[in-house]
Design a protein around this motif. Structure first.
Motif, PDB file in Angstrom:
ATOM      1  N   TYR A 106     -27.223  -1.311  16.668  1.00 12.04           N
ATOM      2  CA  TYR A 106     -26.416  -0.591  17.651  1.00 12.04           C
ATOM      3  C   TYR A 106     -25.032  -0.257  17.098  1.00 12.04           C
ATOM      4  CZ  TYR A 106     -23.844   0.349  21.971  1.00 12.04           C
ATOM      5  OH  TYR A 106     -23.067   0.920  22.946  1.00 12.04           O
ATOM      6  N   ALA A 155     -23.327   3.334  16.294  1.00 13.67           N
ATOM      7  CA  ALA A 155     -22.014   3.740  16.809  1.00 13.67           C
ATOM      8  C   ALA A 155     -21.152   4.288  15.677  1.00 13.67           C
ATOM      9  CB  ALA A 155     -21.332   2.553  17.480  1.00 13.67           C
ATOM     10  N   THR A 164     -16.191   0.643  26.905  1.00 12.97           N
ATOM     11  CA  THR A 164     -17.283  -0.082  27.559  1.00 12.97           C
ATOM     12  C   THR A 164     -16.831  -0.697  28.879  1.00 12.97           C
ATOM     13  OG1 THR A 164     -16.800  -2.201  26.489  1.00 12.97           O
ATOM     14  CG2 THR A 164     -18.180  -0.646  25.267  1.00 12.97           C
ATOM     15  N   GLN A 168     -20.298  -4.765  24.630  1.00 14.22           N
ATOM     16  CA  GLN A 168     -19.826  -4.494  23.270  1.00 14.22           C
ATOM     17  C   GLN A 168     -20.732  -5.142  22.217  1.00 14.22           C
ATOM     18  OE1 GLN A 168     -15.619  -5.229  22.806  1.00 14.22           O
ATOM     19  NE2 GLN A 168     -15.083  -4.084  24.651  1.00 14.22           N
ATOM     20  N   MET A 177     -15.093   3.941  21.458  1.00 14.80           N
ATOM     21  CA  MET A 177     -16.113   3.655  22.470  1.00 14.80           C
ATOM     22  C   MET A 177     -15.500   2.808  23.578  1.00 14.80           C
ATOM     23  SD  MET A 177     -20.020   2.271  22.089  1.00 14.80           S
ATOM     24  CE  MET A 177     -19.692   0.589  21.521  1.00 14.80           C
ATOM     25  N   PHE A 197     -22.537   6.791  23.359  1.00 15.69           N
ATOM     26  CA  PHE A 197     -21.838   7.655  22.398  1.00 15.69           C
ATOM     27  C   PHE A 197     -21.602   9.078  22.913  1.00 15.69           C
ATOM     28  CE2 PHE A 197     -24.812   5.045  19.508  1.00 15.69           C
ATOM     29  CZ  PHE A 197     -24.065   3.894  19.706  1.00 15.69           C
ATOM     30  N   ILE A 208     -13.657  -0.116  19.554  1.00 13.18           N
ATOM     31  CA  ILE A 208     -14.204  -0.341  20.891  1.00 13.18           C
ATOM     32  C   ILE A 208     -13.134  -0.978  21.770  1.00 13.18           C
ATOM     33  CG2 ILE A 208     -16.111  -1.345  22.207  1.00 13.18           C
ATOM     34  CD1 ILE A 208     -17.563  -1.880  19.576  1.00 13.18           C
ATOM     35  N   VAL A 227     -17.749   6.491  15.849  1.00 14.17           N
ATOM     36  CA  VAL A 227     -16.970   5.460  16.545  1.00 14.17           C
ATOM     37  C   VAL A 227     -16.301   4.535  15.528  1.00 14.17           C
ATOM     38  CG1 VAL A 227     -17.079   3.466  18.103  1.00 14.17           C
ATOM     39  CG2 VAL A 227     -18.445   5.517  18.589  1.00 14.17           C
TER      40      VAL A 227
END
Length: 282
Positions: A207, A211, A182, A189, A180, A135, A219, A216
């Motif tokens: 998690y 986020a 990744t 993810q 986010m 993050f 993703i 967030v």
């Protein structure tokens, strides 16, 4: 450098007249797949009144199968593949292409798909800043054996302009939030459905909720290096992605093909309206 070869575009300064080909470009839209970017150039050509119905647009990068590139008027549409390495290579050569073409006041927008967090599927997220898997708003890369950290902030004013465009077309939910980025689609993810999964559903949910609490809202796998390179190059940039699912409710994309096709039109419509507005054609 006497001759600059943009190898992955199959273009070079000694074989192509860059200013003649690209000198009028003001908007560059990039996205993962070649077919999506061809669909975008067809869509924007019709929206701007620059192409006839059913017109075909040749792939400027036909000499390679790495990326595809299409152009109509002041709009360039380029595919970037999947993940940070693929888009990074494309962006290096794209920035050089714009430089050799003597382009000015260019806006680059990534349009794509993503997994949403706490949003209804089909919602569009305009990225305020890209964050990593911890993050933090940064892109980390090893250069010459040393870790280099770069900012991933995006243009606030451009994000606000895009948000206003969404309000004007008023067709789907749009939010501004953190994205986010990744290194992986599965474990990176927090998915439970990959070939390898060494954590529990409870850990996954903790998690993803963390986020969400960090701002967030979606993703994906390209925004961090996109923001970092555009920042360093002094180019105005934005990321506009539709969410295909709410990750708080599952991992697999189960919507029908027709629904997903319609979802994927949403970033095109939003960015298309923005370009039309900038050109005074709304």
């Amino acid at each position: 450098m006497k001759d600059d070869i943009l190898y992955h575009f199959a273009l070079g300064t000694s074989t192509h007249d860059f200013p003649a080909l690209f000198g009028d470009v003001k908007f560059v839209c990039v996205g993962g797949s070649a077919s999506r970017m061809k669909a975008f150039i067809t869509y924007i050509a019709e929206e701007l009144g620059l192409g006839s119905v059913g017109a075909d647009y040749p792939n400027i990068c036909a000499g390679t199968d790495r990326y595809a590139m299409y152009k109509v008027g002041p709009v360039l549409s380029v595919s970037h593949g999947m993940g940070i390495p693929s888009i990074a290579i494309m962006l290096h050569e794209l920035i050089k292409l714009l430089y050799h073409s003597k382009c000015s006041n260019v806006t680059i927008i990534r349009i794509g798909t993503s997994g949403g967090i706490g949003l209804e599927p089909g919602s569009v997220v305009i990225t305020s800043q890209s964050v990593d898997a911890t993050f933090k708003p940064q892109f980390e890369q090893v250069i010459l054996g040393k870790t280099v950290i770069r900012s991933t902030n995006l243009d606030d004013q451009l994000a606000k302009e895009l948000m206003q465009c969404s309000k004007e077309i008023h067709q789907f939910n749009t939010v501004i939030g953190n994205t986010m980025c990744t290194l992986d689609f599965y474990e990176g993810q927090a998915r439970l459905d990959g070939a390898i999964c060494l954590y529990t559903e409870e850990e996954k949910m903790q998690y993803l909720k963390a986020a969400y609490d960090a701002g967030v809202r979606n993703i994906e796998m390209e925004s961090s290096v996109f923001a970092a390179i555009c920042n360093l190059s002094g180019v105005r940039a934005a990321v506009v992605c539709v969410t295909l699912l709410n990750r708080l409710e599952g991992d697999q994309i189960s919507s029908s093909h027709d629904v997903l096709v319609e979802y994927q039109q949403r970033p095109l419509k939003l960015v298309g309206h923005f370009i039309k507005k900038c050109l005074g054609k709304v």
